[in-house]
Enzyme design. Structure first.
Site, PDB file in Angstrom:
ATOM      1  N   GLU A  81      -5.223   1.653   2.480  1.00 27.34           N
ATOM      2  CA  GLU A  81      -5.297   2.339   1.040  1.00 27.34           C
ATOM      3  C   GLU A  81      -6.644   2.481   0.656  1.00 27.34           C
ATOM      4  O   GLU A  81      -6.929   2.983  -0.790  1.00 27.34           O
ATOM      5  CB  GLU A  81      -4.329   1.822   0.206  1.00 27.34           C
ATOM      6  N   HIS A 172       5.742   0.714  -6.616  1.00 30.42           N
ATOM      7  CA  HIS A 172       4.252   0.362  -5.595  1.00 30.42           C
ATOM      8  C   HIS A 172       3.343  -0.729  -6.405  1.00 30.42           C
ATOM      9  O   HIS A 172       3.171  -1.808  -5.983  1.00 30.42           O
ATOM     10  CB  HIS A 172       3.699   1.516  -4.841  1.00 30.42           C
TER      11      HIS A 172
HETATM   12 ZN   LIG Z   1      -0.924  -0.605  -2.358  1.00 29.48          ZN
END
Ligand SMILES: [Zn+2]
Length: 243
Positions: A81, A172
């Protein structure tokens, strides 16, 4: 592939400390990451390699361009990410540090559409009129793993964040930004605190949030003395590591 630019040793040390502090304060666990914009190259940022933040040392830090590409030949695994960081640095010249985490109390607020995530404590004025919410389905459909795993999703997240300090990511976690690393760490810690306090308060009754004026005034006061918590958190994190 270009060569890395020399980094201020203090900036590097602070980034390592930030990793340890965020673990010690329960913001990150084995997952989550913190980055800082390069002090000499605003088109680059520093982020640890793919590993648990509590274990990060200076030589684990890698350098990236704002598209999330490594700037050196480095075979070590990178965070999936990392696009979160590059896209925000690209969109927000005022931002010098980014914390992405799955800190647990915040996830509930990311998932409940009707729950406003506004500041209820004077320590959390940086939340302003409330955190925005990023819905990944709007950009990538309803079968993703919820991760911001490419540049386009990074751009979408940065757009949702807008000029704010905190963006909730549905199901998330959250991403928190600041004009310095110490601001971003403080805000990430107190984003989790606000979520805990707010969840408690909502069980008690109608919640009185900070007004816009109170949020701004308290933010200015608290963020004018970030060295105080930083010194404490650094000491506590290092003490726990050496036990
Ligand atoms: Zn994450």
């Amino acid at each position: 592939m270009t060569s890395p630019t020399s980094v201020d040793p203090q900036a590097l040390e602070d980034l390592v400390d930030a990793n340890h502090i965020l673990f010690n304060k329960g913001v990150v666990d084995a997952f989550g990451h913190v980055s800082v914009r390069h002090d000499k190259r605003p088109d680059r940022f520093l982020l640890a390699r793919n590993m648990a933040p509590a274990l990060v040392r200076a030589d684990d830090v890698q350098e990236f361009d704002l598209d999330g590409n490594l700037t050196t030949d480095d075979a070590r695994r990178v965070y999936l990410e990392r696009f979160i960081h590059g896209a925000i640095y690209h969109a927000r010249p005022d931002v010098a540090a980014v914390v992405h985490s799955h800190s647990p109390s915040v996830v509930s607020f990311s998932a409940v559409k009707s729950a406003k995530f506004r500041p209820i404590s004077h320590m959390c004025g940086f939340l302003g009129d409330g955190a925005v919410r990023f819905e990944i389905r709007e950009f990538a459909g309803d079968a993703t793993d919820l991760l911001v795993r490419n540049g386009a999703l990074g751009v979408a997240l940065a757009k949702t964040l807008g000029s704010g300090n905190v963006v909730l990511m549905r199901g998330h976690g959250s991403t928190v930004v600041g004009p310095t690393l110490k601001h971003a760490v403080y805000r990430a810690i107190y984003t989790e605190v606000n979520a805990r306090l707010l969840a408690d308060a909502l069980r008690l009754g109608d919640v009185e949030y900070l007004s816009s004026g109170e949020a701004l005034a308290t933010m200015k006061t608290n963020e004018g003395q970030l060295e105080r918590p930083w010194a404490l958190w650094k000491e506590a994190a290092n003490r726990d590591r050496t036990r």
